[in-house]
Write an enzyme that holds these catalytic residues in place. Structure first.
Site, PDB file in Angstrom:
ATOM      1  N   ARG A 290     -21.790 -29.106 -27.499  1.00 17.14           N
ATOM      2  CA  ARG A 290     -20.494 -28.735 -26.581  1.00 17.14           C
ATOM      3  C   ARG A 290     -20.741 -27.237 -26.188  1.00 17.14           C
ATOM      4  O   ARG A 290     -21.669 -26.727 -26.694  1.00 17.14           O
ATOM      5  CB  ARG A 290     -19.357 -28.761 -27.425  1.00 17.14           C
ATOM      6  CG  ARG A 290     -19.172 -27.792 -28.475  1.00 17.14           C
ATOM      7  CD  ARG A 290     -17.898 -27.766 -29.361  1.00 17.14           C
ATOM      8  NE  ARG A 290     -18.086 -26.790 -30.359  1.00 17.14           N
ATOM      9  CZ  ARG A 290     -16.646 -26.306 -31.049  1.00 17.14           C
ATOM     10  NH1 ARG A 290     -15.714 -27.001 -30.583  1.00 17.14           N
ATOM     11  NH2 ARG A 290     -16.940 -25.362 -31.864  1.00 17.14           N
TER      12      ARG A 290
ATOM     13  N   LYS B 299       5.652   6.115 -23.528  1.00 17.08           N
ATOM     14  CA  LYS B 299       5.203   5.582 -21.949  1.00 17.08           C
ATOM     15  C   LYS B 299       4.265   4.547 -21.952  1.00 17.08           C
ATOM     16  O   LYS B 299       2.984   4.921 -22.763  1.00 17.08           O
ATOM     17  CB  LYS B 299       4.772   6.502 -21.162  1.00 17.08           C
ATOM     18  CG  LYS B 299       4.887   6.346 -19.578  1.00 17.08           C
ATOM     19  CD  LYS B 299       6.432   6.413 -19.485  1.00 17.08           C
ATOM     20  CE  LYS B 299       6.974   6.547 -17.839  1.00 17.08           C
ATOM     21  NZ  LYS B 299       8.331   6.501 -17.371  1.00 17.08           N
TER      22      LYS B 299
ATOM     23  N   PHE C 276     -19.211 -29.640 -33.477  1.00 18.56           N
ATOM     24  CA  PHE C 276     -18.195 -29.623 -34.215  1.00 18.56           C
ATOM     25  C   PHE C 276     -18.100 -30.837 -34.890  1.00 18.56           C
ATOM     26  O   PHE C 276     -17.792 -31.672 -34.293  1.00 18.56           O
ATOM     27  CB  PHE C 276     -16.939 -29.079 -33.656  1.00 18.56           C
ATOM     28  CG  PHE C 276     -15.602 -28.794 -34.404  1.00 18.56           C
ATOM     29  CD1 PHE C 276     -15.714 -27.865 -35.321  1.00 18.56           C
ATOM     30  CD2 PHE C 276     -14.449 -29.496 -34.337  1.00 18.56           C
ATOM     31  CE1 PHE C 276     -14.645 -27.616 -36.344  1.00 18.56           C
ATOM     32  CE2 PHE C 276     -13.517 -29.198 -34.898  1.00 18.56           C
ATOM     33  CZ  PHE C 276     -13.424 -28.362 -36.043  1.00 18.56           C
TER      34      PHE C 276
ATOM     35  N   GLN D  74     -15.681 -20.466 -36.506  1.00 17.45           N
ATOM     36  CA  GLN D  74     -15.477 -19.517 -37.418  1.00 17.45           C
ATOM     37  C   GLN D  74     -16.483 -19.151 -37.987  1.00 17.45           C
ATOM     38  O   GLN D  74     -16.771 -17.889 -38.363  1.00 17.45           O
ATOM     39  CB  GLN D  74     -14.656 -20.461 -38.570  1.00 17.45           C
ATOM     40  CG  GLN D  74     -12.982 -20.797 -38.545  1.00 17.45           C
ATOM     41  CD  GLN D  74     -12.824 -21.831 -37.863  1.00 17.45           C
ATOM     42  OE1 GLN D  74     -13.764 -22.393 -37.045  1.00 17.45           O
ATOM     43  NE2 GLN D  74     -11.665 -22.610 -38.118  1.00 17.45           N
TER      44      GLN D  74
ATOM     45  N   HIS E 111     -11.610 -24.036 -24.210  1.00 16.50           N
ATOM     46  CA  HIS E 111     -12.253 -25.654 -24.450  1.00 16.50           C
ATOM     47  C   HIS E 111     -12.700 -26.099 -23.021  1.00 16.50           C
ATOM     48  O   HIS E 111     -12.232 -25.536 -21.979  1.00 16.50           O
ATOM     49  CB  HIS E 111     -10.797 -26.502 -24.638  1.00 16.50           C
ATOM     50  CG  HIS E 111     -10.446 -26.354 -25.755  1.00 16.50           C
ATOM     51  ND1 HIS E 111     -11.085 -26.293 -27.203  1.00 16.50           N
ATOM     52  CD2 HIS E 111      -9.215 -25.653 -26.399  1.00 16.50           C
ATOM     53  CE1 HIS E 111     -10.385 -26.041 -28.090  1.00 16.50           C
ATOM     54  NE2 HIS E 111      -9.096 -25.767 -27.768  1.00 16.50           N
TER      55      HIS E 111
ATOM     56  N   ASN F 225     -10.594 -20.462 -28.412  1.00 18.54           N
ATOM     57  CA  ASN F 225     -11.728 -21.276 -28.010  1.00 18.54           C
ATOM     58  C   ASN F 225     -11.150 -21.872 -26.468  1.00 18.54           C
ATOM     59  O   ASN F 225      -9.992 -22.588 -26.529  1.00 18.54           O
ATOM     60  CB  ASN F 225     -11.661 -22.775 -28.930  1.00 18.54           C
ATOM     61  CG  ASN F 225     -12.662 -23.583 -28.832  1.00 18.54           C
ATOM     62  OD1 ASN F 225     -13.138 -23.325 -28.083  1.00 18.54           O
ATOM     63  ND2 ASN F 225     -12.946 -24.405 -29.903  1.00 18.54           N
TER      64      ASN F 225
ATOM     65  N   THR G  17       9.411  10.340 -21.535  1.00 19.97           N
ATOM     66  CA  THR G  17       8.516   9.654 -21.579  1.00 19.97           C
ATOM     67  C   THR G  17       7.814   9.787 -20.087  1.00 19.97           C
ATOM     68  O   THR G  17       6.636   9.768 -19.872  1.00 19.97           O
ATOM     69  CB  THR G  17       8.707   8.086 -21.619  1.00 19.97           C
ATOM     70  OG1 THR G  17       9.647   7.628 -20.267  1.00 19.97           O
ATOM     71  CG2 THR G  17       9.432   7.702 -22.719  1.00 19.97           C
ATOM     72  N   ASP G  18       8.548  10.337 -19.016  1.00 20.83           N
ATOM     73  CA  ASP G  18       8.105  10.723 -17.829  1.00 20.83           C
ATOM     74  C   ASP G  18       7.169  11.755 -17.854  1.00 20.83           C
ATOM     75  O   ASP G  18       6.086  12.076 -17.372  1.00 20.83           O
ATOM     76  CB  ASP G  18       8.882  11.187 -16.804  1.00 20.83           C
ATOM     77  CG  ASP G  18       8.333  11.154 -15.302  1.00 20.83           C
ATOM     78  OD1 ASP G  18       7.988  10.282 -14.716  1.00 20.83           O
ATOM     79  OD2 ASP G  18       8.461  12.320 -14.758  1.00 20.83           O
TER      80      ASP G  18
END
Length: 280
Positions: A172, A15, A155, A215, A243, A241, A60-61
């Site tokens: 940035r 479930k 960067f 990284q 942006h 990322n 599953t119940d």
């Protein structure tokens, strides 16, 4: 029965998305736990696949109901709760040989004795316990932890070809939604303490690192988590990322001194990696 041409491979059933909220009322200062639980069981289940014989199938119940029933007397750590559930299914159901239980905890901030608030960040504490009737192994972590640095991120010096349009930058916004997981194996540390230490180390590394690439930040985060929880041998990280683009106000006759940004959505860069402890 299987034909001579085909046979059943690895399989499980369970479930997913069991939403559980438990209120602790033992004192006037109530405790709130908000979980999403996922169960997956495997074992001697060939008959239901080959012939539809469901004699060994725990519905599953029923699995869903078990989650609520075991929460009646408390949750404890998410790791302990996941293990209780996994052991319950394997130890009580003869046809089940292994159980995998994943739990995500949704954080609420206390604003009163019985009042709580939660933002839209979506951060969740996570765990997965696998129990095979002999040993229980635990993997824990955090998902969608939103972090942002307004500066100290650059960067540049990247590979350039005929399709490159990205300009270099020495300043940035760096934003991400961190998902991190780490394996305890069969170790049983103080899970709450270890999680708090790992989460704190993650945020400190993000804040402390002058990032020359996402990284580099990923590695710094993994290294700091490993230092914080000695029971762990490796950390797996996923850091999209998020942006943020400096918006061009020049067309309106205005300058933009690094103040106004457009938050990007799709597509986004996705940085993933594993940081390991050197073997002794």
């Amino acid at each position: 029965m299987p034909s001579s041409e085909f046979t059943l491979g690895a399989n499980s059933y369970g479930k997913s998305g069991i939403r559980l909220v438990r209120v602790g009322r033992e004192s006037p200062r109530h405790e709130l736990r908000d979980l999403t639980v996922h169960t997956a069981l495997s074992g001697d289940l060939d008959a239901t696949h080959y012939t539809g014989d469901n004699a060994g199938v725990l519905p599953t119940d029923t699995q869903k109901n078990t989650v609520y029933a075991l929460a009646r007397d408390g949750i404890g750590t998410v790791e302990a709760f996941a293990e209780r559930l996994a052991r319950h299914f394997v130890d009580r159901v003869p046809s089940i040989g292994a159980a995998r239980v994943r739990v995500e905890e949704h954080a609420w901030d206390r604003i009163g004795e019985h009042s709580f608030a939660r933002g839209d960040g979506g951060e969740r504490r996570t765990t997965e316990v696998v129990y095979d009737g002999r040993a229980a192994t635990t993997t824990s972590g955090v998902r969608d932890l939103l972090l942002l640095n307004t500066t100290d991120s650059a960067f540049s010096g990247f590979l350039v070809d005929e399709y490159t349009t990205l300009p270099e930058t020495d300043d940035r916004i760096l934003a991400t939604a961190v998902t991190a997981t780490w394996d305890y194996g069969t170790a049983k540390p103080d899970f709450d303490r270890a999680f708090a230490a790992a989460r704190g180390a993650l945020m400190e590394a993000f804040a402390d690192t002058y990032s020359l690439s996402l990284q580099q930040t990923l590695y710094a985060v993994g290294e700091r988590i490993l230092k914080a929880i000695p029971e762990v041998a490796e950390v797996r990280l996923s850091m999209p990322n998020r942006h943020h683009y400096l918006f061009d106000l020049g067309r309106f006759g205005l300058d933009n001194p690094g103040a106004v940004f457009q938050a990007g959505d799709l597509p986004y860069g996705l940085i993933e990696g594993t940081v390991r402890r050197e073997a002794a």
